[in-house]
Design a protein around this motif. Sequence first.
Motif, PDB file in Angstrom:
ATOM      1  N   HIS A 266     -41.095 -25.879  73.412  1.00  7.83           N
ATOM      2  CA  HIS A 266     -40.314 -27.035  73.862  1.00  7.83           C
ATOM      3  C   HIS A 266     -39.531 -26.634  75.105  1.00  7.83           C
ATOM      4  CE1 HIS A 266     -37.828 -30.626  73.859  1.00  7.83           C
ATOM      5  NE2 HIS A 266     -36.758 -29.851  73.965  1.00  7.83           N
ATOM      6  N   THR A 267     -39.720 -27.381  76.184  1.00  9.95           N
ATOM      7  CA  THR A 267     -38.977 -27.167  77.422  1.00  9.95           C
ATOM      8  C   THR A 267     -37.985 -28.295  77.598  1.00  9.95           C
ATOM      9  OG1 THR A 267     -40.881 -26.066  78.442  1.00  9.95           O
ATOM     10  CG2 THR A 267     -39.149 -26.870  79.927  1.00  9.95           C
ATOM     11  N   PRO A 268     -36.683 -28.003  77.608  1.00 16.16           N
ATOM     12  CA  PRO A 268     -35.682 -29.068  77.763  1.00 16.16           C
ATOM     13  C   PRO A 268     -35.855 -29.803  79.086  1.00 16.16           C
ATOM     14  CG  PRO A 268     -34.673 -27.035  76.997  1.00 16.16           C
ATOM     15  CD  PRO A 268     -36.071 -26.688  77.392  1.00 16.16           C
TER      16      PRO A 268
ATOM     17  N   GLY B  42     -36.147 -22.373  77.351  1.00 13.10           N
ATOM     18  CA  GLY B  42     -37.089 -23.029  76.460  1.00 13.10           C
ATOM     19  C   GLY B  42     -37.007 -22.472  75.061  1.00 13.10           C
ATOM     20  N   PHE B  43     -37.671 -23.177  74.127  1.00 13.41           N
ATOM     21  CA  PHE B  43     -37.756 -22.759  72.726  1.00 13.41           C
ATOM     22  C   PHE B  43     -39.230 -22.620  72.361  1.00 13.41           C
ATOM     23  CE2 PHE B  43     -33.900 -25.337  73.117  1.00 13.41           C
ATOM     24  CZ  PHE B  43     -32.942 -24.489  72.578  1.00 13.41           C
ATOM     25  N   ARG B  44     -39.495 -21.754  71.399  1.00 12.93           N
ATOM     26  CA  ARG B  44     -40.875 -21.601  70.943  1.00 12.93           C
ATOM     27  C   ARG B  44     -40.923 -21.145  69.500  1.00 12.93           C
ATOM     28  NH1 ARG B  44     -44.156 -18.794  74.501  1.00 12.93           N
ATOM     29  NH2 ARG B  44     -42.713 -19.412  76.154  1.00 12.93           N
ATOM     30  N   SER B  45     -42.028 -21.491  68.840  1.00 10.95           N
ATOM     31  CA  SER B  45     -42.311 -21.008  67.491  1.00 10.95           C
ATOM     32  C   SER B  45     -43.223 -19.796  67.602  1.00 10.95           C
ATOM     33  CB  SER B  45     -42.990 -22.105  66.669  1.00 10.95           C
ATOM     34  OG  SER B  45     -43.483 -21.591  65.448  1.00 10.95           O
ATOM     35  N   LEU B  46     -42.866 -18.722  66.894  1.00  8.84           N
ATOM     36  CA  LEU B  46     -43.674 -17.494  66.902  1.00  8.84           C
ATOM     37  C   LEU B  46     -44.525 -17.361  65.645  1.00  8.84           C
ATOM     38  CD1 LEU B  46     -40.998 -14.982  68.267  1.00  8.84           C
ATOM     39  CD2 LEU B  46     -42.691 -16.301  69.555  1.00  8.84           C
ATOM     40  N   GLY B  47     -44.468 -18.356  64.769  1.00  7.38           N
ATOM     41  CA  GLY B  47     -45.227 -18.292  63.529  1.00  7.38           C
ATOM     42  C   GLY B  47     -44.412 -17.686  62.401  1.00  7.38           C
ATOM     43  N   ASN B  48     -44.804 -17.963  61.169  1.00 12.48           N
ATOM     44  CA  ASN B  48     -44.151 -17.424  59.982  1.00 12.48           C
ATOM     45  C   ASN B  48     -42.656 -17.735  59.935  1.00 12.48           C
ATOM     46  OD1 ASN B  48     -46.505 -16.013  58.800  1.00 12.48           O
ATOM     47  ND2 ASN B  48     -46.330 -14.732  60.618  1.00 12.48           N
ATOM     48  N   ASN B  49     -42.298 -18.956  60.376  1.00 13.04           N
ATOM     49  CA  ASN B  49     -40.904 -19.410  60.352  1.00 13.04           C
ATOM     50  C   ASN B  49     -39.984 -18.577  61.241  1.00 13.04           C
ATOM     51  OD1 ASN B  49     -41.356 -21.565  58.531  1.00 13.04           O
ATOM     52  ND2 ASN B  49     -41.229 -20.164  56.788  1.00 13.04           N
ATOM     53  N   ILE B  50     -40.539 -18.004  62.295  1.00 12.54           N
ATOM     54  CA  ILE B  50     -39.749 -17.272  63.289  1.00 12.54           C
ATOM     55  C   ILE B  50     -39.741 -18.083  64.578  1.00 12.54           C
ATOM     56  CG2 ILE B  50     -39.469 -15.138  64.596  1.00 12.54           C
ATOM     57  CD1 ILE B  50     -39.064 -14.770  61.620  1.00 12.54           C
ATOM     58  N   PHE B  51     -38.556 -18.193  65.194  1.00 10.39           N
ATOM     59  CA  PHE B  51     -38.383 -19.014  66.392  1.00 10.39           C
ATOM     60  C   PHE B  51     -37.602 -18.236  67.441  1.00 10.39           C
ATOM     61  CE2 PHE B  51     -38.760 -21.584  62.642  1.00 10.39           C
ATOM     62  CZ  PHE B  51     -39.687 -22.553  62.997  1.00 10.39           C
ATOM     63  N   ARG B  52     -37.758 -18.674  68.694  1.00  9.34           N
ATOM     64  CA  ARG B  52     -37.105 -17.946  69.771  1.00  9.34           C
ATOM     65  C   ARG B  52     -36.582 -18.905  70.819  1.00  9.34           C
ATOM     66  NH1 ARG B  52     -40.904 -14.052  72.774  1.00  9.34           N
ATOM     67  NH2 ARG B  52     -40.812 -15.616  74.410  1.00  9.34           N
ATOM     68  N   ALA B  53     -35.391 -18.613  71.336  1.00  6.91           N
ATOM     69  CA  ALA B  53     -34.820 -19.299  72.493  1.00  6.91           C
ATOM     70  C   ALA B  53     -34.874 -18.336  73.670  1.00  6.91           C
ATOM     71  CB  ALA B  53     -33.388 -19.720  72.209  1.00  6.91           C
ATOM     72  N   ASP B  54     -35.406 -18.789  74.800  1.00  5.16           N
ATOM     73  CA  ASP B  54     -35.597 -17.941  75.976  1.00  5.16           C
ATOM     74  C   ASP B  54     -34.722 -18.408  77.130  1.00  5.16           C
ATOM     75  OD1 ASP B  54     -37.612 -16.570  74.638  1.00  5.16           O
ATOM     76  OD2 ASP B  54     -39.184 -17.898  75.389  1.00  5.16           O
ATOM     77  N   LEU B  55     -34.139 -17.451  77.823  1.00  2.00           N
ATOM     78  CA  LEU B  55     -33.417 -17.690  79.073  1.00  2.00           C
ATOM     79  C   LEU B  55     -33.944 -16.675  80.079  1.00  2.00           C
ATOM     80  CD1 LEU B  55     -31.006 -19.160  80.510  1.00  2.00           C
ATOM     81  CD2 LEU B  55     -29.600 -17.214  79.799  1.00  2.00           C
TER      82      LEU B  55
END
Length: 587
Positions: free
Chosen positions: A249-251, A281-294
């Motif tokens: 997801h890209t804001p 942006g935000f992303r799903s890495l699988g297995n209920n793991i998520f990441r916010a990137d700057l």
Amino acid sequence: MDNQRNLLLAVALSGLLILGWDLGMRYFYPQASLSGQTEVVATGNEAPATVTAPGSIETGTAASVAPVDLATALAAPERVRIAAPRVEGSINLVGARIDDIELKDHRAIVDEDSGPVQLFAPQGTPEQYFAQFGWVGQGVTLPTANTVWQASGEALTADNPVTLTHDNGEGQTFTITLSIDDNYMITAQQAVSNNGAGPIVVRPFGLINRTSATASASTFIAHAGPMGGFGDTIEYGPDYDDLIEDGTHTPEGGAPDWLGFSDIYWLGALIPGEGGDATAGFRSLGNNIFRADLIYAPMTVPAGSSVTSSSKLFAGAKESALLDSYRDNLGIQNFGKAVDWGWFEWFVKPMLWLLRTLYEFLGNFGVAIIALTVIIRGLLFPIAQKQFASMAAMKAVQPKMKAIQDRYKDDKQKQQQEVMKLYKDEGVNPLAGCLPLLIQIPIFFALYKALILAIEMRHKPFIFWIEDLSAPDPAKILNLFGLLPFDPPGFLGIGVLAVLLGITMWATFKLNPTAMDPVQQQIFNFMPWILMFVMAPFAAGLLLYWVTSNLLTLAQQKYLYSKHPQLRAQAEKDKAEQERTKAREGK
């Protein structure tokens, strides 16, 4: 016969309301886990390798991470202690991760011996939640998730920053200087020195990685999950499920002011440095793991030169006054909106301020809620006086209205016109009695938002068995107040406060001076008990407010009856007439 059928229909619909409300809330807004899950977490290597597109971080080759318990992970020797006024924890020198944050001022559960809230936790633990700073680039060997950094000191404190250093052996030195304030804000200054033969290109980044297994659940009252401020907008979303479906997801709101992951009471957020050209942006890495990137724009580092960039990391409690102070002092736009106040922010925040002020003076949040209720009802008392005066006027024109209805019983349009003319001539407003109720709705909703969202309410006791006013009443009747080994589900969890709510509301309805037909009377007789079931799962503080408000309403009605004796006389006359009608129907 029609009245009996209508009454049965009303009872059936009320039962469906109780069941439907509970089932709907459980389906659409399941409860968040309050303890770590034993789920095995597998995720990719979060060390960036190459830039695949502007604003994205390539995670490298996927690799399973063996599950590990929290105590074992924190016992590793490659750690630098964090010892700040409100934060304890450690920094993992393997990968330069801030992955151990405890909030000293907030207990994990209501039990005073429960220990502090563990906000950040290492990768592979059931509570996985951490932040990392690093670089992506071209033509240079970069630090990875397995890099062991060297630290300049043994502890990060409010007075002593810590610098992490890595020399890649090819002429480039990377440093991350971490400092922390007296609350929850960490500053990360990233620097690259190039002593190689030619220029290099690097892009600093920051990321937050977390599992949703221990996250708060999003509800209709407040968003929990990915969140951020972008330009003039706040994005409360997407939800974790949406991110799983979409992948990334890209804001759209513009350059990031801050972004991260929000729980009801906690926040982990990245804030770009001043003048930094960053994308998010935000992303799903699988297995209920998520990441916010700057990630920042590329920086060219000529041979013999160095470049620096600065970011901030907030990892702490969503204390509204503190968030607003960071907005004012550090220029973090809309940071206070990390608390999802919604449309009623203009009303909720003043109410919260008044509650905090009363609490500081009275020393008990339950007593503060009672005092707030008294203040609100005092402010509304002039409106209540007008309401009763209008009701008295309505009683006075009842004979004239009955005459109009009889005269024009075959011409409903003419009847309505004459009734409206009567209201105008007599100065009567039939809707005046609704005004106090309409005003109460935003007050009730604002207090509900404050009790649910404001961490100031969390784990605040009242008296006796009520140890947390932001949680439902724990003294539930069906399990004999905890003596039986089960917890009644949802609307069946009737507590003492819910019963008091039903009784006091029934009493206020009994004093209602408005004449009602038998069906309406029956509906008003069982409506308090329906609300008792519906409100049982709500916060104890909210029920305390409503019970206090009902008691004040009873006192207020008795006083106003003394000022308008015609209402009391008419109410008694109506009651006697209803009793006679009921007796005739029973024969």
